[in-house]
Design a protein around this motif. Sequence first.
Motif, PDB file in Angstrom:
ATOM      1  N   ARG A 236       0.845  -1.194   0.000  1.00  0.00           N
ATOM      2  CA  ARG A 236       0.000   0.000   0.000  1.00  0.00           C
ATOM      3  C   ARG A 236       0.873   1.234   0.000  1.00  0.00           C
ATOM      4  O   ARG A 236       1.819   1.308   0.784  1.00  0.00           O
ATOM      5  CB  ARG A 236      -0.883   0.038   1.253  1.00  0.00           C
ATOM      6  N   ALA A 237       0.561   2.168  -0.869  1.00  0.00           N
ATOM      7  CA  ALA A 237       1.326   3.408  -0.937  1.00  0.00           C
ATOM      8  C   ALA A 237       0.702   4.457  -0.024  1.00  0.00           C
ATOM      9  O   ALA A 237      -0.514   4.649  -0.030  1.00  0.00           O
ATOM     10  CB  ALA A 237       1.363   3.917  -2.376  1.00  0.00           C
ATOM     11  N   GLY A 238       1.523   5.122   0.753  1.00  0.00           N
ATOM     12  CA  GLY A 238       1.071   6.252   1.554  1.00  0.00           C
ATOM     13  C   GLY A 238       0.778   7.433   0.643  1.00  0.00           C
ATOM     14  O   GLY A 238       0.771   7.300  -0.580  1.00  0.00           O
ATOM     15  N   ALA A 239       0.535   8.594   1.255  1.00  0.00           N
ATOM     16  CA  ALA A 239       0.158   9.732   0.418  1.00  0.00           C
ATOM     17  C   ALA A 239       0.789  11.023   0.924  1.00  0.00           C
ATOM     18  O   ALA A 239       0.194  12.089   0.855  1.00  0.00           O
ATOM     19  CB  ALA A 239      -1.366   9.846   0.350  1.00  0.00           C
ATOM     20  N   ALA A 241       2.480  11.898   4.241  1.00  0.00           N
ATOM     21  CA  ALA A 241       2.136  12.388   5.579  1.00  0.00           C
ATOM     22  C   ALA A 241       3.093  11.704   6.548  1.00  0.00           C
ATOM     23  O   ALA A 241       3.013  10.505   6.751  1.00  0.00           O
ATOM     24  CB  ALA A 241       0.681  12.078   5.938  1.00  0.00           C
ATOM     25  N   CYS A 244       1.988   9.324   9.401  1.00  0.00           N
ATOM     26  CA  CYS A 244       1.514   7.967   9.092  1.00  0.00           C
ATOM     27  C   CYS A 244       2.579   6.900   9.354  1.00  0.00           C
ATOM     28  O   CYS A 244       2.308   5.717   9.245  1.00  0.00           O
ATOM     29  CB  CYS A 244       0.990   7.885   7.661  1.00  0.00           C
ATOM     30  N   SER A 253      -4.601   5.019   8.186  1.00  0.00           N
ATOM     31  CA  SER A 253      -4.356   5.334   6.780  1.00  0.00           C
ATOM     32  C   SER A 253      -4.616   4.105   5.897  1.00  0.00           C
ATOM     33  O   SER A 253      -5.239   4.216   4.840  1.00  0.00           O
ATOM     34  CB  SER A 253      -2.917   5.829   6.625  1.00  0.00           C
ATOM     35  N   LEU A 254      -4.154   2.948   6.351  1.00  0.00           N
ATOM     36  CA  LEU A 254      -4.409   1.709   5.609  1.00  0.00           C
ATOM     37  C   LEU A 254      -5.905   1.438   5.478  1.00  0.00           C
ATOM     38  O   LEU A 254      -6.370   0.924   4.464  1.00  0.00           O
ATOM     39  CB  LEU A 254      -3.790   0.521   6.369  1.00  0.00           C
ATOM     40  N   GLU A 255      -6.639   1.797   6.508  1.00  0.00           N
ATOM     41  CA  GLU A 255      -8.084   1.579   6.464  1.00  0.00           C
ATOM     42  C   GLU A 255      -8.778   2.596   5.571  1.00  0.00           C
ATOM     43  O   GLU A 255      -9.981   2.481   5.320  1.00  0.00           O
ATOM     44  CB  GLU A 255      -8.670   1.657   7.887  1.00  0.00           C
ATOM     45  N   GLY A 256      -8.032   3.595   5.115  1.00  0.00           N
ATOM     46  CA  GLY A 256      -8.608   4.591   4.211  1.00  0.00           C
ATOM     47  C   GLY A 256      -9.123   5.825   4.920  1.00  0.00           C
ATOM     48  O   GLY A 256      -9.904   6.593   4.372  1.00  0.00           O
ATOM     49  N   LYS A 257      -8.664   6.024   6.164  1.00  0.00           N
ATOM     50  CA  LYS A 257      -9.114   7.195   6.917  1.00  0.00           C
ATOM     51  C   LYS A 257      -8.020   8.258   6.940  1.00  0.00           C
ATOM     52  O   LYS A 257      -6.925   8.037   6.427  1.00  0.00           O
ATOM     53  CB  LYS A 257      -9.440   6.769   8.351  1.00  0.00           C
ATOM     54  N   ARG A 258      -8.320   9.379   7.574  1.00  0.00           N
ATOM     55  CA  ARG A 258      -7.275  10.356   7.847  1.00  0.00           C
ATOM     56  C   ARG A 258      -6.225   9.685   8.726  1.00  0.00           C
ATOM     57  O   ARG A 258      -6.576   8.882   9.593  1.00  0.00           O
ATOM     58  CB  ARG A 258      -7.843  11.560   8.608  1.00  0.00           C
ATOM     59  N   GLY A 259      -4.970  10.043   8.525  1.00  0.00           N
ATOM     60  CA  GLY A 259      -3.912   9.399   9.305  1.00  0.00           C
ATOM     61  C   GLY A 259      -3.774   9.987  10.689  1.00  0.00           C
ATOM     62  O   GLY A 259      -2.716  10.486  11.060  1.00  0.00           O
ATOM     63  N   GLU A 260      -4.855   9.911  11.457  1.00  0.00           N
ATOM     64  CA  GLU A 260      -4.800  10.444  12.820  1.00  0.00           C
ATOM     65  C   GLU A 260      -4.344   9.364  13.784  1.00  0.00           C
ATOM     66  O   GLU A 260      -4.705   8.199  13.637  1.00  0.00           O
ATOM     67  CB  GLU A 260      -6.192  10.953  13.241  1.00  0.00           C
TER      68      GLU A 260
END
Lengths: 520, 141
Positions: A236-239, A241, A244, A253-260
Motif C-alpha cells: 500500500r502506498a502512503g500519500a 504524511a 503515518c 491510513s491503511l483503512e482509508g481514513k485520515r492518518g490520525e
Amino acid sequence: MNTLVRISDDALARACGADALAAAFAQAGAMVERVSSWGMHWLEPLVEIEGQGFGPATVADVPAILQGSSVKAIGRIADHPFIAGQQRLTFARAGRTRPLSLEDYAATGGWLGLERARAIGPARVIADVIASGLRGRGGAGFPAGIKWQTVANAPGTRKYVVCNADEGDSGTFADRMLMEGDPFAIIEGMAIAAHAVGAQHGYIYVRSEYPDAIRKLEAAIALAAPVIAPFVMEVRAGAGAYVCGEETALLNSLEGKRGEVRAKPPLPALEGLFGCPTAINNVLTLTAVPHILAEGGAEEYARLGIDRSRGTKPIQLAGNIRHGGLYETAFGITLRELVYDIGGGTASGRPVKAVQVGGPLGAYIPPDQFDLPFDYEAYAAADALIGHGGIVVFDDTADMAGMARFALQFCAAESCGKCTPCRVGAVRGVELIDRIRSEATNGGRMRDAVEALPQMHNAPRDGRSRADQIALLTDLCDTMKYGSLCALGGFTPYPVMSALRHWPDDFGHAVEQPETADGL
Amino acid sequence: MSREERLGAIIARHARREGPMLPILHDVQAEFGCVDDAAERAIASALNLSRAEVHGVVSFYHDFRGKADPRPEVQICRAEACKARGVDALIAQTQEAAGSRVRLADVYCLGLCSVGPNARIGDTLHARLDAAALKHLIEAA
Ligand SMILES: Cc1cc2nc3c(=O)[nH]c(=O)nc-3n(C[C@H](O)[C@H](O)[C@H](O)COP(=O)(O)O)c2cc1C
Ligand code: SF4
Ligand code: FES
C-alpha cells in the motif's frame, strides 16, 4: 566472453546516473547485471568487475574501466575498509545479489528461516525471537517477540501482519535500500511473523516518496507468492504524511481514513487493522528475523551488541559527511567512530558542529558528546534517541536556531491535529523562535494591545525580554513533551532544546542587552 | 469513455479491496491530475461514506490536490540532511528559474540523504544537485 559488469539499480545509484552508465557499458559490448547497492554512497554509481570496484563512475570513465586502467579504481570492494569493518546480517546480501532473482536469494540462504519456522511451529518461533533479544528498529525499541506473543495469544481468527515502511525520517534510507535491494528478505520476515502470530494477510505500507521501492516490492511479492502461500500480502502506498509512520496513524491510513493517531490502549496487537489483532513492525525488524530463525541464528544475534541492545543496527550516515552510506554494525559503536573514522568527517572539509541522530525528532549532539555508545538506554539517558539509526552531520556553518525553528515548523506541518500541545504548540514555538531571533525587538517583545489594557493586571509590565522568551520556549517544550499523545509532538522538544542548550549563541544570547523598560 | 465512466472504472477496480480509499485516490489523481468535487462525490457514494468523510481524507494528505495544475512539478528536498548539504542556498535561484511555468514543491526526504541536495520530477530522482544542475533540471522539466 564479454566482461560482466555489475551496477546497482538502487534509486540512489540511479539518481546519480547508474542507468546511463549501464547503457554505456552495454553499448561498449559488456554484459551488464543490475544488483543491489553496497551502500557506499559517495562512490555511486559504483561499478564492479570481477570483485574490483570503480566509482563514482561516469559515462566518460567506461573505456578506461573496461581496460582496467581507470583512476576511479578502488580495489577489491569486499576488502574496502568501509565494507570489511561492518558486521552485516540484515544487509548480508547488499551488493551481492540481483534484487528480483529468486535464484540468487535461495543461493544466499534465502527461505531457510521460513522453512525452519514452519518446522518448529509458532511457539518456538516466538521463543527464538525473544531469545535473540531483537527489539523494534522503527524507533521505540519494543521487544519484537513479546509483541508477537501478544498477537498470537489475542482472541480472534482474523489477524494481520503489517510492515511499517513509511521511513519518513530525514537521514534514513535503510528501509528503502532493503525494499529495493533485498525485497524477498522482507517478504520472508513477514511470512515468518504471520506464521508466528497466526495471520493470513499482510500489508506493507510504503511512503509514496519511494516509487522504486513500491515497484520492486510488487514485483517481488508476485514472484514469491507460491513460496509464502497461504500467506498473502500486498503493498500500500502512503500519500505524503510523516505522521503515518506512527503505527496507529498508519493503521488508520491503511483503512482509508485520515492518518490520525489513535489513543492507546487498545494496543494494535489486540485491536489493530480493522479492529483485528495486528503485529506491526519496521522493515529492519522483520528483515532481521529470517537470520534469527535460521539454525543457530538467535544465539549469534544475542551475542552481538551491548546490555539490552542486542544484535546489529544498520546505521545511515548522511548529511554533510565525506563517506555517506549504509553501515551495519553491532550496538555499542560511538558517534566519534562513525563520524570521523568511518564517515571521514564532513564532505565540506570544515569542522563538525553537530550531529542529529534519530531523524527530525532526534536531538542535536555536539562533538564533545561523541563518545556516547550506540545503545537505546544510553541515548535515552542523555535526552536523545537512536530512532531509526539515521545520522545527519552538520558543519560549522549550520545555524542551530534555524534548525530548531525547522523542527517546530515540520511538527506544525505534519501534526495530525489530534492533540493541542502538538497542533498549537508547534505553531507557537515557531513564533517564539522568530521573536527570540528578531533583531528589531532585540529578541524581546513589546506589550501588545490586549496586554496593555489596565484590566490585565497579570500581563507582563514591560513586554518580554529574550530571556523571558527563552523561558517560555522551554516551558512550551515541556508541555509538548509531557502533554502530547504521540512522539511527533512529544519528541520535537529534543531537537529544539538540544539546539538551545548546546548552541545558545545561535539564538542571539551573545547579543543579549540589558533589559530596558522604555518604549511603553 | 466519459469522465464519469473512467471514474467509475477506477472505483470498481479497487472496490473489493480492504480499505480501498487510498488506492482509489492515487489512481484518480493519476488519471485526472486532482481529486475534485465530482470525484469526491462519486467515491463517497460508492464507498457508502459522506462527502465530508472523503474530503477529510483527501485534504489530510499532502499528495492530493483539489484542482488540476498542468504545470510540471519539481519537488526539492528541504529536510535536514539536504539542509546540511546546502539546499537552502539554492532556493532563490531555483525560484527564479521556475518562474510561473514550473511548480516548485517542497518534499521532506527522498531517501537519498547521503548525496543531497536532491529533487524528484515524476518518478525520476536526481541527486548531488548544485545551482547549475538544479537550474538545468527546472528548465528541462
Ligand atoms: C511520528 C512518528 C513517526 C514514525 N515513523 C516511523 C517510520 O517511518 N517507520 C517505522 O518503522 N516506525 C515509525 N514510527 C514508530 C512506530 O510507531 C512503531 O513504533 C513501529 O512501527 C513499531 O515497529 P518496531 O517495533 O518493529 O520498531 C514512528 C513513530 C512516530 C511517533
Ligand atoms: S502529538 Fe501531534 S501527531 Fe501526535 S497525536 Fe498529537 S497532534 Fe497528532
Ligand atoms: S533529507 Fe533530502 S533526501 Fe533525505
